[in-house]
Design an enzyme around this catalytic site. Structure first.
Site, mmCIF file in Angstrom:
data_model
loop_
_atom_site.group_PDB
_atom_site.id
_atom_site.type_symbol
_atom_site.label_atom_id
_atom_site.label_comp_id
_atom_site.label_asym_id
_atom_site.label_seq_id
_atom_site.Cartn_x
_atom_site.Cartn_y
_atom_site.Cartn_z
ATOM 1 N N SER A 25 0.806 -1.221 0.000
ATOM 2 C CA SER A 25 0.000 0.000 0.000
ATOM 3 C C SER A 25 0.839 1.273 0.000
ATOM 4 O O SER A 25 2.059 1.241 -0.082
ATOM 5 C CB SER A 25 -0.969 0.028 1.183
ATOM 6 N N TYR A 58 -3.123 0.592 -3.032
ATOM 7 C CA TYR A 58 -4.299 1.126 -2.350
ATOM 8 C C TYR A 58 -3.844 2.053 -1.233
ATOM 9 O O TYR A 58 -2.742 1.918 -0.699
ATOM 10 C CB TYR A 58 -5.190 -0.003 -1.813
#
Length: 127
Positions: A25, A58
């Site tokens: 991430s 993300y």
């Protein structure tokens, strides 16, 4: 038919950390996420202005007001502390939604504070 458009952008962000051993991430200051409407766990594209790397990952929330931009996991191999990056999120819109769509773009300074908010990108603009 749905078409994909940019809905949020953090322009000229600076990488503050790169953590190879985190699961994955990108950690982003929650104030910056809120400013452009990126949600936690939303898919984002990150481009590195220093080396041309482009990844998808993300977003996860970082401490408010910290200015944190931390590439985690394998992405840490492509991003160094101090690199200038662009973080973008996209939305799928119907033809009706396209007519009124206005992306949120935050231009950041070297400390990852918002310098300017744009409601559109002007062609051939250098910031």
């Amino acid at each position: 038919m749905l078409r994909t458009f940019m809905h949020a952008k953090l322009h000229k962000a600076r990488v503050t950390e790169a953590n190879l051993h985190y699961v994955g991430s990108i950690t982003i200051d929650e104030d910056l996420l809120d400013a452009v409407g990126i949600l936690e766990n939303e898919k984002v594209q990150v481009t590195n202005n220093q080396n041309g790397a482009r990844i998808e990952t993300y977003a996860i929330k970082g401490a408010r007001g910290s200015g944190v931009i931390c590439l985690n996991g394998a992405a840490a191999r492509h991003f160094q502390i101090g690199d200038e990056v662009i973080i973008m999120a996209y939305a799928q819109l119907t033809n009706e939604e396209i007519a009124t769509h206005v992306p949120k773009v935050a231009v950041l300074d070297q400390e990852n504070s918002i310098k300017q908010m744009l409601s559109q990108e002007i062609a051939h603009t250098i910031l």
